[in-house]
Structure formats: structure tokens, C-alpha cells
Write a protein that holds these residues in place. Structure first.
Motif, mmCIF file in Angstrom:
data_model
loop_
_atom_site.group_PDB
_atom_site.id
_atom_site.type_symbol
_atom_site.label_atom_id
_atom_site.label_comp_id
_atom_site.label_asym_id
_atom_site.label_seq_id
_atom_site.Cartn_x
_atom_site.Cartn_y
_atom_site.Cartn_z
ATOM 1 N N HIS A 157 22.894 -20.042 95.910
ATOM 2 C CA HIS A 157 24.143 -20.475 96.755
ATOM 3 C C HIS A 157 24.686 -19.772 97.566
ATOM 4 C CE1 HIS A 157 23.041 -24.633 94.609
ATOM 5 N NE2 HIS A 157 22.509 -24.543 95.670
ATOM 6 N N ILE A 158 25.242 -18.556 96.493
ATOM 7 C CA ILE A 158 26.460 -17.620 97.249
ATOM 8 C C ILE A 158 25.432 -16.599 98.320
ATOM 9 C CG2 ILE A 158 27.671 -15.810 96.405
ATOM 10 C CD1 ILE A 158 28.161 -16.772 94.172
ATOM 11 N N LEU A 159 24.285 -16.573 98.214
ATOM 12 C CA LEU A 159 24.025 -15.443 98.451
ATOM 13 C C LEU A 159 23.179 -16.071 99.772
ATOM 14 C CD1 LEU A 159 21.632 -13.949 95.803
ATOM 15 C CD2 LEU A 159 22.857 -12.524 97.363
ATOM 16 N N ALA A 160 22.626 -17.674 99.728
ATOM 17 C CA ALA A 160 21.949 -17.980 100.946
ATOM 18 C C ALA A 160 23.736 -18.381 101.843
ATOM 19 C CB ALA A 160 22.183 -20.044 100.534
ATOM 20 N N ALA A 161 24.716 -18.826 101.516
ATOM 21 C CA ALA A 161 26.258 -18.461 102.143
ATOM 22 C C ALA A 161 26.203 -17.733 102.664
ATOM 23 C CB ALA A 161 27.265 -19.080 101.430
ATOM 24 N N LEU A 162 26.001 -16.058 102.376
ATOM 25 C CA LEU A 162 26.133 -14.180 102.699
ATOM 26 C C LEU A 162 25.496 -14.377 103.770
ATOM 27 C CD1 LEU A 162 27.242 -12.222 99.428
ATOM 28 C CD2 LEU A 162 28.863 -13.627 101.099
ATOM 29 N N ARG A 163 24.091 -14.682 103.558
ATOM 30 C CA ARG A 163 22.867 -14.171 105.019
ATOM 31 C C ARG A 163 23.137 -16.104 105.999
ATOM 32 N NH1 ARG A 163 19.885 -13.177 99.697
ATOM 33 N NH2 ARG A 163 18.312 -15.581 100.286
ATOM 34 N N GLY A 164 23.579 -16.506 105.577
ATOM 35 C CA GLY A 164 23.267 -17.619 106.569
ATOM 36 C C GLY A 164 24.559 -17.858 107.228
ATOM 37 N N GLY B 130 38.952 -21.559 92.254
ATOM 38 C CA GLY B 130 38.314 -21.661 93.455
ATOM 39 C C GLY B 130 37.584 -20.793 93.969
ATOM 40 N N GLN B 131 36.800 -19.729 93.750
ATOM 41 C CA GLN B 131 35.825 -18.456 93.892
ATOM 42 C C GLN B 131 34.602 -18.365 93.496
ATOM 43 O OE1 GLN B 131 38.565 -15.612 93.021
ATOM 44 N NE2 GLN B 131 39.603 -15.242 95.489
ATOM 45 N N ARG B 132 34.016 -17.763 94.324
ATOM 46 C CA ARG B 132 32.456 -17.435 93.331
ATOM 47 C C ARG B 132 32.503 -16.403 93.967
ATOM 48 N NH1 ARG B 132 29.355 -21.919 97.145
ATOM 49 N NH2 ARG B 132 31.014 -20.933 98.917
ATOM 50 N N TYR B 133 31.471 -16.014 93.068
ATOM 51 C CA TYR B 133 31.475 -14.246 93.459
ATOM 52 C C TYR B 133 30.285 -13.357 92.535
ATOM 53 C CZ TYR B 133 32.249 -14.691 87.854
ATOM 54 O OH TYR B 133 32.912 -15.312 87.110
ATOM 55 N N LEU B 134 29.609 -12.666 92.971
ATOM 56 C CA LEU B 134 28.494 -11.730 92.433
ATOM 57 C C LEU B 134 28.967 -10.740 91.872
ATOM 58 C CD1 LEU B 134 26.100 -12.077 95.602
ATOM 59 C CD2 LEU B 134 26.160 -13.676 93.421
ATOM 60 N N ASP B 135 28.342 -10.304 91.145
ATOM 61 C CA ASP B 135 28.659 -9.207 90.296
ATOM 62 C C ASP B 135 27.404 -8.402 91.497
ATOM 63 O OD1 ASP B 135 31.342 -8.999 88.901
ATOM 64 O OD2 ASP B 135 30.057 -10.126 87.284
ATOM 65 N N VAL B 136 27.701 -6.781 91.435
ATOM 66 C CA VAL B 136 26.215 -6.170 92.089
ATOM 67 C C VAL B 136 26.492 -4.808 91.505
ATOM 68 C CG1 VAL B 136 25.923 -8.068 93.596
ATOM 69 C CG2 VAL B 136 28.252 -6.224 94.464
ATOM 70 N N GLU B 137 26.099 -4.141 92.054
ATOM 71 C CA GLU B 137 25.643 -2.906 92.105
ATOM 72 C C GLU B 137 25.073 -1.912 93.588
ATOM 73 O OE1 GLU B 137 23.002 -0.736 88.414
ATOM 74 O OE2 GLU B 137 24.834 -1.755 87.389
ATOM 75 N N GLY C 122 21.364 -22.412 85.263
ATOM 76 C CA GLY C 122 22.317 -22.535 86.332
ATOM 77 C C GLY C 122 23.629 -21.305 86.959
ATOM 78 N N ALA C 123 23.503 -19.890 86.075
ATOM 79 C CA ALA C 123 23.767 -19.301 86.623
ATOM 80 C C ALA C 123 22.717 -18.438 87.873
ATOM 81 C CB ALA C 123 23.843 -17.792 85.981
ATOM 82 N N ALA C 124 21.267 -18.488 87.637
ATOM 83 C CA ALA C 124 20.645 -18.314 88.949
ATOM 84 C C ALA C 124 20.255 -19.596 90.126
ATOM 85 C CB ALA C 124 18.859 -18.305 87.734
ATOM 86 N N ASP C 125 21.167 -20.657 90.049
ATOM 87 C CA ASP C 125 21.705 -21.646 91.081
ATOM 88 C C ASP C 125 22.585 -21.437 92.133
ATOM 89 O OD1 ASP C 125 19.008 -23.328 90.581
ATOM 90 O OD2 ASP C 125 20.083 -24.683 89.794
ATOM 91 N N VAL D 141 21.989 -8.309 92.323
ATOM 92 C CA VAL D 141 22.980 -8.660 91.246
ATOM 93 C C VAL D 141 22.800 -8.687 90.259
ATOM 94 C CG1 VAL D 141 23.425 -11.111 91.881
ATOM 95 C CG2 VAL D 141 22.801 -10.142 93.484
ATOM 96 N N VAL D 142 23.732 -8.524 89.220
ATOM 97 C CA VAL D 142 23.767 -8.301 87.716
ATOM 98 C C VAL D 142 24.923 -9.571 87.385
ATOM 99 C CG1 VAL D 142 23.152 -5.763 88.184
ATOM 100 C CG2 VAL D 142 25.881 -6.838 87.644
ATOM 101 N N GLY D 143 25.112 -10.327 87.740
ATOM 102 C CA GLY D 143 25.476 -11.426 87.487
ATOM 103 C C GLY D 143 26.285 -12.648 88.436
ATOM 104 N N ALA D 144 26.236 -13.520 88.191
ATOM 105 C CA ALA D 144 26.932 -15.030 88.928
ATOM 106 C C ALA D 144 27.851 -15.715 88.323
ATOM 107 C CB ALA D 144 25.657 -15.334 90.357
ATOM 108 N N GLY D 145 29.064 -16.267 88.682
ATOM 109 C CA GLY D 145 30.644 -16.756 88.352
ATOM 110 C C GLY D 145 30.673 -17.890 89.005
ATOM 111 N N GLU D 146 31.341 -18.410 88.829
ATOM 112 C CA GLU D 146 33.039 -19.260 89.378
ATOM 113 C C GLU D 146 34.036 -19.006 88.988
ATOM 114 O OE1 GLU D 146 31.786 -23.030 91.505
ATOM 115 O OE2 GLU D 146 30.678 -23.032 89.467
ATOM 116 N N ALA D 147 35.117 -19.255 89.453
ATOM 117 C CA ALA D 147 36.740 -19.221 88.844
ATOM 118 C C ALA D 147 37.488 -19.385 89.676
ATOM 119 C CB ALA D 147 36.457 -18.300 87.594
#
Length: 257
Positions: free
Chosen positions: A74-81, A124-131, A67-70, A116-122
Motif C-alpha cells: 500500500h505504501i509503495l502504491a501511494a508513493l508511485r501513484g 498516524g505515519q506509515r513507513y518503509l525501512d530501506v537501503e 500484514g507487513a507485506a500488505d 525495502v527491509v521492513g514496513a510499519g505504522e505508528a
């Protein structure tokens, strides 16, 4: 005779002690066997998984990772698209690529790589934990990239951005804003110059409401006969539902908002 009675009494008491002792031993052995059986059953019984609130079972570790990978994909696709630009300043942009992003301010650009070290949503926000590692800097910065809103009015924000901390969903350079709604008599009042109307509204949106893709005519027209001025109002489809006024005077358009 009295002596014989004492001997018989002592023998009876000895037999009673033996019976009591043997009974105690049997009870002790029985309790020990029962306790051993209970412990054995406890070891053999499978451990129960804690239930999720509401009675549903908790997802397995593998399901959680999938689920986290999916979500990450989706978040990366929205950012790049999408094209991202600063609110009110389309010259400031951020463009996402695979594993990196580029920020520009119109005169310079800065490259940053990220893992990307993690992904989640809460909430109404989706987020990526990154370095993030910036070009020319060996140190990694731990931060979060937040994506919120809906398609057509998305926003991306992060403390790790260098030029602006928040960008809004924009459009490809030169993409016009569609003017919609039945213009009716208004078209005659602007001498049929609908293309000029659309291009002027598009230029204003590029600078002030870059996420807008449509301007809806609300049917209100104001005439200043003495000045030869025609004004009409439009609602944009950006997140703020911005209202703009298109002014036609002397054969040219201007937009106020």
C-alpha cells in the motif's frame, strides 16, 4: 530372667527399626514416583502463547508477515501513484518507480535504487525501512521513508533524499485547481472571466500550495470603486487550509496569499 527380658527388648527394638526404615523407603519411593509423574505431565502439556494486551491472542508469525507485506504494498502504491514536489518550489520533485526514485531540481536529476527491509505504522505515519544505493555509489545507506497525512494532503519525508528532505503531494503538470462555490454576483464583477480566475489560482497553487486541488469561494467580495479593483477570498483544501485573495483589476487577475 533379667537376661531374657533384655534379649526380648533388643529384638523388639530391632523389629521397630526395620518397620521405621521400611516406612521411610516406601515414602521416599512414593514421593519420587509422584515427582516423576508431574514432570512427565509438564513435558506433555502444550506451551501457552502469551496474550496480546486486552486479551487478544498474538498473531502468528505468518500472519504478521502477511500484514507487513500488505502494508508495504500500500505504501509503495501511494508513493508511485502520486506526483511529489517540494513545498513552495514545484521544480523540485521526486518520482518513485519500482525499486527506485528520481529526484530533480529543474536543472539536473539524481537516481537512487532502494530495497525495502521492513514496513510499519505508528502515530498516524506509515513507513518503509530501506537501503538506498545512489547512482555511482557502491555504498548502501540505511534510512526510513515516512508517508503521512491523508489523500489530497500527503507528505513523504526521508533523510535519504538528496534534493529536499520532505515533499508534498502535488498534481500532474497543468492540472487546474477547481474553483467551487456559488459565485453569484461576483461572476458579473469579474466580467464573467471564471476561466481566467481558475487558471490564475492554479498557477499560484503550483508554486505555493502544490497539494491543493480545490479553491472554495467563501462569499466575501471587496470593491474598491475608485481603483476599479475587485477582491475575493478563497479557502484551499491543502493541509494548511490556506486562504488566498484573488484580485481582479484592469481586466486581469492576480492572487495573494
Amino acid at each position: 530372667m533379667q537376661k531374657k527380658n533384655k534379649v526380648m527388648l533388643a529384638a523388639a527394638m530391632g523389629m521397630l527399626a526395620i518397620v521405621v526404615a521400611s516406612t521411610a523407603v516406601r515414602c521416599s519411593v512414593a514421593r519420587t514416583a509422584a515427582e516423576d509423574a508431574e514432570r512427565e505431565q509438564a513435558r506433555e502439556a502444550p506451551a501457552e502463547q502469551p496474550a496480546e494486551p486486552g486479551g487478544s491472542e498474538a498473531p502468528s508469525g505468518e500472519e504478521g508477515r502477511e500484514g507487513a507485506a500488505d502494508l508495504e504494498a500500500h505504501i509503495l502504491a501511494a508513493l508511485r501513484g502520486n506526483v511529489w514536489q517540494a513545498p513552495g518550489d514545484p521544480q523540485k520533485t521526486v518520482a518513485f518507480r519500482a525499486g527506485s526514485f528520481v529526484e530533480a531540481d529543474g536543472s539536473s536529476a539524481a537516481l537512487a535504487a532502494f530495497d525495502v527491509v521492513g514496513a510499519g505504522e505508528a502515530d498516524g505515519q506509515r513507513y518503509l525501512d530501506v537501503e538506498i544505493v545512489r547512482d555511482g555509489s557502491p555504498a548502501a545507506l540505511a534510512t526510513t521513508i515516512i508517508l503521512e497525512g491523508y489523500d489530497g494532503a500527503l507528505q513523504v519525508a526521508s533523510d535519504g533524499f538528496a534534493v529536499e528532505k520532505r515533499y508534498v503531494q502535488g498534481k500532474t503538470a497543468g492540472e487546474p485547481v477547481a474553483v467551487t462555490g456559488a459565485l453569484g454576483p461576483y461572476e458579473g464583477l469579474i466580467d464573467g472571466k471564471t476561466e481566467g480566475l481558475a487558471s490564475t489560482i492554479s498557477a499560484w497553487c503550483a508554486a505555493h500550495a502544490p497539494s491543493a486541488t480545490r479553491a472554495d469561494f467563501d462569499g466575501e467580495v471587496y470593491l474598491d470603486v475608485g481603483a476599479g479593483r475587485v477582491s475575493a477570498t478563497f479557502h484551499l483544501d491543502d493541509a494548511a487550509r490556506t486562504i488566498v485573495t484573488a484580485v481582479y483589476e484592469g481586466g486581469a487577475f492576480s492572487v495573494q496569499g
